[in-house]
Design a protein around this motif. Sequence first.
Motif: not given
Length: 270
Positions: A60-80
């Motif tokens: 039913q959707s084309f694309c909802a943008g970036l997956d928020l479950d993935h975005l929720a893990t951003m704190e664990q990533r480095t600047a690079e």
Amino acid sequence: MGRFTTILWQKENHVVTLKLNRPDRRNALNPVMVQELTTALETAAVDDSCGVVVLTGEGQSFCAGLDLDHLATMEQRTAEEHRQESESIARLLRVLHDLPRPTIAAVNGSAIAGGMGLATVCDMTLAVPEARFGYSEVKIGFVPAVVSAFLRMQIGDKRARDLLLSGRQMRAVEALDLGLVTRIVPESELMEEARRLAVCLLRNSPAAMQATKRLMNEYGRAELDAGLALAVTANAEARSTADFREGVRSFLEKRAPVWPSLQPEEISKR
């Protein structure tokens, strides 16, 4: 091509159809899908038997943008790592924009944030009447950086600011008025209309269409190069902000955000 896990690839009569295939996540983009879609487009670009590329979504959707479950893990990533992910999004949209074959988006449902970028960067964009479009990034404390580089070129600075700063959604008819959608098509006819359009394109000179796309892209190449360089940095930096972390948390927790960038006295007034 069976090696993909998040997209479906079909080639028939010189038309490559790429279908985003995460319907349970409204075809939201994650790193795997971004890489697979980039690879599929790069493959189509050098495939002499491919004349046209059609991009659509499963479900039913084309694309909802970036997956928020993935975005929720951003704190664990480095600047690079943030920068690498930002560059991968920019590369995907740039490959789609510069593809030497004509591209058609068949927008079967909502196209939000990066999904709207995918839909409108295509040469031609067909959409069902029910489709909704919008850049919702500011609503979760994020910056619509990479998509803004393309949007500003497409509709101008003033109208781009309206969409990017408000984060509002619009119907297909408004997207048509803005020139972001080529044609509105009933859902039952969407893919058939995309095929008819592809057949019309296949009757044209491939060399002439490629030269035309190259010429069109050259008009704004310097501006787009500079814009994407700024956008990648802004995108990467936004992933480390307190407002972004709060925005993602509040969305996943289904509550109103309390923006850390607001002063306490300002919060009490809102």
